[in-house]
Scaffold this motif. Sequence first.
Motif, short mmCIF file in Angstrom:
data_model
loop_
_atom_site.label_atom_id
_atom_site.label_comp_id
_atom_site.label_asym_id
_atom_site.label_seq_id
_atom_site.Cartn_x
_atom_site.Cartn_y
_atom_site.Cartn_z
N LYS A 1 -2.47 -0.99 -4.89
CA LYS A 1 -2.88 -2.33 -5.34
C LYS A 1 -2.51 -2.55 -6.81
CE LYS A 1 -7.11 -4.80 -6.56
NZ LYS A 1 -7.02 -4.44 -7.98
N TYR B 1 1.08 -5.19 -1.54
CA TYR B 1 -0.20 -5.69 -1.02
C TYR B 1 -0.28 -5.54 0.50
CZ TYR B 1 -1.06 -7.80 -5.62
OH TYR B 1 -1.28 -8.01 -6.95
N LEU C 1 -3.14 -3.38 2.30
CA LEU C 1 -4.03 -3.99 3.29
C LEU C 1 -3.97 -3.24 4.62
CD1 LEU C 1 -3.41 -7.79 2.56
CD2 LEU C 1 -5.61 -6.60 2.43
N LEU D 1 -6.02 -0.22 4.24
CA LEU D 1 -7.45 -0.52 4.23
C LEU D 1 -8.02 -0.62 5.64
CD1 LEU D 1 -7.98 -3.14 1.36
CD2 LEU D 1 -9.15 -0.96 1.62
N GLU D 2 -7.19 -1.04 6.59
CA GLU D 2 -7.65 -1.17 7.97
C GLU D 2 -8.11 0.18 8.54
OE1 GLU D 2 -8.13 -3.94 9.57
OE2 GLU D 2 -7.32 -5.14 7.91
N ALA E 1 -14.34 -0.56 7.84
CA ALA E 1 -14.20 -2.02 7.71
C ALA E 1 -15.50 -2.71 7.31
CB ALA E 1 -13.67 -2.62 9.01
N ILE F 1 -14.86 -2.36 0.43
CA ILE F 1 -13.58 -2.55 1.11
C ILE F 1 -13.36 -4.02 1.45
CG2 ILE F 1 -12.33 -2.04 3.25
CD1 ILE F 1 -13.43 0.77 3.13
N GLN F 2 -14.41 -4.69 1.92
CA GLN F 2 -14.30 -6.12 2.23
C GLN F 2 -13.92 -6.93 0.99
OE1 GLN F 2 -14.47 -7.83 5.11
NE2 GLN F 2 -14.61 -5.88 6.22
N GLU G 1 -12.31 -5.79 -1.73
CA GLU G 1 -10.92 -5.50 -2.10
C GLU G 1 -9.94 -6.20 -1.17
OE1 GLU G 1 -9.51 -4.07 -4.61
OE2 GLU G 1 -11.40 -3.61 -5.59
N LYS G 2 -10.28 -6.27 0.13
CA LYS G 2 -9.41 -6.97 1.07
C LYS G 2 -9.29 -8.45 0.72
CE LYS G 2 -9.45 -6.15 5.50
NZ LYS G 2 -9.89 -5.93 6.90
N GLY H 1 -5.96 -10.25 -0.41
CA GLY H 1 -5.51 -11.39 0.40
C GLY H 1 -5.10 -12.56 -0.49
#
Length: 649
Positions: A379, A431, A435, A438-439, A443, A448-449, A451-452, A456
Amino acid sequence: MQLKVILPTGEVTVPVEPNSTPGHLKENLKYSLRVPPKCIRLTCKGVELVDIKPLVAEPNLLEDGSVVTAETTEPPDENAPKAEGRSSSKPAAVAQPTVIKKEEPPKPKKPKKDVIRPTIGPDDVVKKEVLEPGYKQWTPEWVEGPHPKRHLAFLKITAVEEKRSYPEQESDSLALALGDPFVSPVWTAAVKQMEIGEKAMFAISKKAIDFDPEGLAPTDSCSNWTVELLRLVEVEDVKQDFTQLLHIDVEGGSERAEALDNVAVHWRVRRWTAEGMFCIASSRERIAIMPGYGLVPIEDMHAPPVPISVGEGHQEAVELISFRVGPGGKGTVYLKADALKSNRPGGAVAFDVELVALDACRGPNSPGWEGWKSIIREKDTGDQWLDDGDSRRKQLETFGTLRKSTGDSKEAEQHVADQVHKYAKNAARRYRRALAWLEAENAEDKKIQHEKAIMGIRLAKASALSHQRFGDAAQADCTEEEKAALAEARSLLKDVEARAAGDDSLIFECLKMTVQVCIQGEDVSEARAVLERLQKLRPGDDDLKDDTARLNRMEHELGRKKGAGTVEELQKNLRAAIEAEDIAKVGEALAAILELMKENKVTFDTIRNLKVGKDVGNAIKMGNKDLALQGNTVVREIQALAQRNALLG
């Protein structure tokens, strides 16, 4: 400040930073004294300097003009410096450091009366005598036309009458690709008549030899030449046009780098000329103190490798080799002046690259995977690329508001625009990869949410920025690729907004990015609606004022774009009315064109390019006094529009 350093071989004046230490000075002196820093003793007025203390601080207390004596605590080896970090008592055989000739410019191109590559006949290259026999025969291939392979010959050439040797250094050799259209064909013809290792005398036509647009081969006005074919290697012609010739010296390990992998490399750039291939840049560059020269850039063969991320186009020549060799592999790419010009010295050069190590972190369960740390590192890399791209975008937009593009500036503007797109695409790739990684994590974790959501938003920005239009291109319609990128960006932002319920700060950033995407997509109504929501969230925000100004400018430009289409239609109506001698309709068309110009709904460039003034002149010539008066009013407004255009430009 300046210090006078007394060496066994002479004295030299050296500029130093006051806060640097004697230890730093020893690092620069080790190359000229040819001993490790620990074997160097520095004194001033008979007092030994303390390595770890600044030069100007106690107990050293040096000042500008101080005289420092450098001595060795053990005699230097006459053949080679003793290598540091070696446990063996026997000194390692290390060559003298290579001096980096940064000031070595590209060879100036010789003006030619005839720039067409000569065609040689049977009498233009005649082998007169074999001076030294060769040891291996070879068959010429891949000489003419496009081909993925070429012969690269390494030669020593002497112009007999001029008594001039090429290259100038005895230890060097001249590299020429056989059949190269950028070099006179006489050298290919000569090498075809030789065995590898052979040295021969040739009679060569002066007219045929005088062609060398890249400065790679001799062009002396001389008839007799000695040519020695040292060796012949097979190289890859990357573009099949002789501009990028790749030679792999050592294949290295079996593992190969993929896009976005990190590699550790040593690289060197050499000037590619007939006179010699001098080193002009290197990843091993260090500064040495040489008597008679002062501070000199040299290559330190003990310098550590430098890290490079491959596949992002930042070091194209280094990446080209890094993709084709494994750890321990080495290669050289020979580049013509116009090949892979980004981030390298100008002119024809040779890039030497050694791949030392490969860090192939490609996600969960891959070598080098460090979980959350790897994700954040990815990131951060994307953030750096995006910040650099956004900085270039601001430069372009600032330039665009200050002055109009000219022929002199368009090339520079296009270069910066290309950088914006390249940096944004690199950021988007980072990115997307982060992402995807991260999956594989938890979740449901709030961190994590969050950062996602942030990634995004930034992916949406990078996706839009990678297709943003600047300068004259901004006046054109969106391409299909840009429309797809903007649609993806809006989809990402809507998803982030839906997930960020209750987080006003995140929603605000998401909506701000939505405004930017709408402005780029010329969606005025949606941009206004989102801007109103933002102003309710943060009334009086300065950034929102800037967005409002950008939206107003876009509306104005859209009006002008529409006006350009309108004036073209009005011009057609004016011409038809003049042909039909319809006085009333001619007057209506003139009035409509005048109104467009007064309201700044059409640019002077559009009026000029469409040659509207010529049609207005034809209306004036119709002999009607009212039309003549109306037409002259339109002409004056065109002149006023031209003046406003000149002021803005």
